[in-house]
Design a protein around this motif. Structure first.
Motif, PDB file in Angstrom:
ATOM      1  N   ALA A 171       0.858  -1.183   0.000  1.00  0.00           N
ATOM      2  CA  ALA A 171       0.000   0.000   0.000  1.00  0.00           C
ATOM      3  C   ALA A 171       0.892   1.229   0.000  1.00  0.00           C
ATOM      4  O   ALA A 171       2.073   1.166   0.351  1.00  0.00           O
ATOM      5  N   GLY A 172       0.291   2.365  -0.388  1.00  0.00           N
ATOM      6  CA  GLY A 172       1.002   3.629  -0.365  1.00  0.00           C
ATOM      7  C   GLY A 172       0.953   4.316  -1.706  1.00  0.00           C
ATOM      8  O   GLY A 172       0.853   3.668  -2.745  1.00  0.00           O
ATOM      9  N   GLY A 173       0.992   5.629  -1.682  1.00  0.00           N
ATOM     10  CA  GLY A 173       0.897   6.389  -2.922  1.00  0.00           C
ATOM     11  C   GLY A 173      -0.481   6.207  -3.532  1.00  0.00           C
ATOM     12  O   GLY A 173      -1.489   6.363  -2.852  1.00  0.00           O
ATOM     13  N   ASP A 174      -0.540   5.863  -4.815  1.00  0.00           N
ATOM     14  CA  ASP A 174      -1.810   5.685  -5.516  1.00  0.00           C
ATOM     15  C   ASP A 174      -2.452   4.328  -5.251  1.00  0.00           C
ATOM     16  O   ASP A 174      -3.528   4.049  -5.775  1.00  0.00           O
ATOM     17  N   VAL A 175      -1.793   3.473  -4.469  1.00  0.00           N
ATOM     18  CA  VAL A 175      -2.322   2.139  -4.176  1.00  0.00           C
ATOM     19  C   VAL A 175      -2.896   2.122  -2.763  1.00  0.00           C
ATOM     20  O   VAL A 175      -2.182   2.367  -1.786  1.00  0.00           O
ATOM     21  N   VAL A 176      -4.205   1.845  -2.657  1.00  0.00           N
ATOM     22  CA  VAL A 176      -4.857   1.738  -1.352  1.00  0.00           C
ATOM     23  C   VAL A 176      -4.493   0.411  -0.703  1.00  0.00           C
ATOM     24  O   VAL A 176      -4.166   0.341   0.471  1.00  0.00           O
ATOM     25  N   ARG A 177      -4.560  -0.662  -1.499  1.00  0.00           N
ATOM     26  CA  ARG A 177      -4.258  -1.996  -0.987  1.00  0.00           C
ATOM     27  C   ARG A 177      -3.883  -2.885  -2.160  1.00  0.00           C
ATOM     28  O   ARG A 177      -4.538  -2.858  -3.194  1.00  0.00           O
ATOM     29  N   GLY A 178      -2.837  -3.672  -1.976  1.00  0.00           N
ATOM     30  CA  GLY A 178      -2.419  -4.613  -3.004  1.00  0.00           C
ATOM     31  C   GLY A 178      -1.931  -5.899  -2.388  1.00  0.00           C
ATOM     32  O   GLY A 178      -1.498  -5.922  -1.228  1.00  0.00           O
ATOM     33  N   PHE A 179      -2.015  -6.963  -3.181  1.00  0.00           N
ATOM     34  CA  PHE A 179      -1.557  -8.277  -2.729  1.00  0.00           C
ATOM     35  C   PHE A 179      -0.816  -8.949  -3.882  1.00  0.00           C
ATOM     36  O   PHE A 179      -1.170  -8.753  -5.045  1.00  0.00           O
TER      37      PHE A 179
END
Length: 117
Positions: free
Chosen positions: A41-49
């Motif tokens: 997560a961070g920047g333009d990404v709220v949540r990623g896996f």
């Protein structure tokens, strides 16, 4: 034996295109018996896996992410695990979107561990 990625935190060394992973994104990796997975997560990404496998110094995984604009995207990545002279780890990545057009390369490096560890 290659160093485990379990518990290591990585950050990109450069920003990608808007709406993608950038220098403010942090990846927390996990590894067990050839399996790798991470949350980011961070920047333009709220949540990623991401989830995949490791064989020697090679990672092969799929990723999916939710962006700040509410959009989602997914893709495939292959990475080379490289140990840096200072003992940190670098992942040299070749990726391709599966949910949209685009491909490229990127580099993430282990965030330095706090002094005193």
């Amino acid at each position: 034996m290659a160093r485990s990625l379990h518990g290591l935190v990585f950050a990109p060394v450069a920003d990608q295109a808007p709406g993608q992973v950038g220098t403010r994104t942090r990846f927390t990796y996990h590894e067990k018996d050839g399996e790798v997975w991470a949350e980011y997560a961070g920047g333009d990404v709220v949540r990623g896996f991401l989830v995949g496998t490791r064989e020697g110094d090679r990672l092969d995984f799929r990723y999916v992410q939710l962006k700040t604009d509410g959009g989602t995207s997914s893709g495939h990545c292959r990475s080379a695990v490289v140990e840096l002279p200072d003992g940190r780890v670098r992942l040299e990545e070749t990726w391709e979107w599966e949910s949209q057009t685009g491909r490229g390369t990127s580099v993430v490096e282990q965030v330095a561990e706090p002094d005193g560890d």
